[in-house]
Motif scaffolding. Sequence first.
Motif, short mmCIF file in Angstrom:
data_model
loop_
_atom_site.label_atom_id
_atom_site.label_comp_id
_atom_site.label_asym_id
_atom_site.label_seq_id
_atom_site.Cartn_x
_atom_site.Cartn_y
_atom_site.Cartn_z
N ARG A 85 0.84 -1.24 0.06
CA ARG A 85 0.07 0.02 0.08
C ARG A 85 0.94 1.12 0.12
O ARG A 85 0.63 2.46 -0.65
CB ARG A 85 -0.84 0.18 1.36
N LYS A 116 1.92 2.18 -3.62
CA LYS A 116 1.02 2.61 -4.24
C LYS A 116 0.71 4.09 -4.28
O LYS A 116 0.21 4.87 -4.99
CB LYS A 116 -0.34 2.10 -3.97
N ARG A 117 1.37 4.50 -3.17
CA ARG A 117 1.36 5.95 -2.93
C ARG A 117 2.72 6.62 -3.61
O ARG A 117 2.82 7.86 -4.00
CB ARG A 117 1.40 6.56 -1.50
N ASN A 149 -5.83 3.63 -8.66
CA ASN A 149 -5.07 4.26 -7.85
C ASN A 149 -5.57 5.56 -7.41
O ASN A 149 -5.31 6.73 -8.13
CB ASN A 149 -3.50 4.15 -8.15
N HIS A 194 -4.19 7.86 -5.71
CA HIS A 194 -3.02 8.73 -5.34
C HIS A 194 -2.55 9.38 -6.68
O HIS A 194 -1.69 10.29 -6.66
CB HIS A 194 -1.99 8.14 -4.53
#
Length: 242
Positions: free
Chosen positions: A29, A32-33, A99, A101
Amino acid sequence: MSILMHVCTLVVKILTLPLLVADLLGLGRFYKRVFPALMYRFSFSYNSKMNEKKRELFRELPRFSPRGGPLRLLEVGCGSGANFQHYPNGCRVTCTDPNPHFKSYLQKSMDTNDHLVYENFVVAPGEDLRVVEDNSVDVVVCTLVLCSVKNTPKVIQEAKRVLRPGGAFFFLEHVEADPSTWIYFLQHVFQPFMYYFLDGCDPTRATWKHLEAAGFSDLQLRHFQAPISALVRPHIVGFAVK
């Protein structure tokens, strides 16, 4: 080469076991940022090398505009909006990406490309576009996305569902190389690394086969070699008409 490829692939899979464990524990996770920032920077390099191919592809967009109205376009897996500069004036754009982000980088592209009308950004995977009505858009665009989705045929069918009759699905994707080449060998060997470091990217997909089987009324598809890294050099480009 087949035996050697399988042995090397097994070795790489063993080496990536810690990444698999980290992913199962949810540590992915954090990546993913970070991934949107990496892709935002990558998009500048990719666009500079692929600019002419993109211009050639998206030059066909206006032919699918409804008579007397603006083009209604849905981009699946929009990322940071690297394609926006190629869309025609007044185009009404809806963006989706799994996503969330990417949104801040997407906003930068929106601010730069004020010749477009931005309708919405939806956090959703390409396999589930239920927020988009049947037969509601003129064009669906998908570039460098089908390599990392979980179910390629499902994404293509979702795109087909939301297209109006006579609308088109535009694509530009890297794909699996010819089995007789060393690129094919390397794609299969390094696939586990690419999967974890490029957010699910799989360079071994024969995506054109899914497009051919999707039941479009017309498919304009070409294979070519992109002027980029060998592992992702084999590409397909074109559009499919509903």
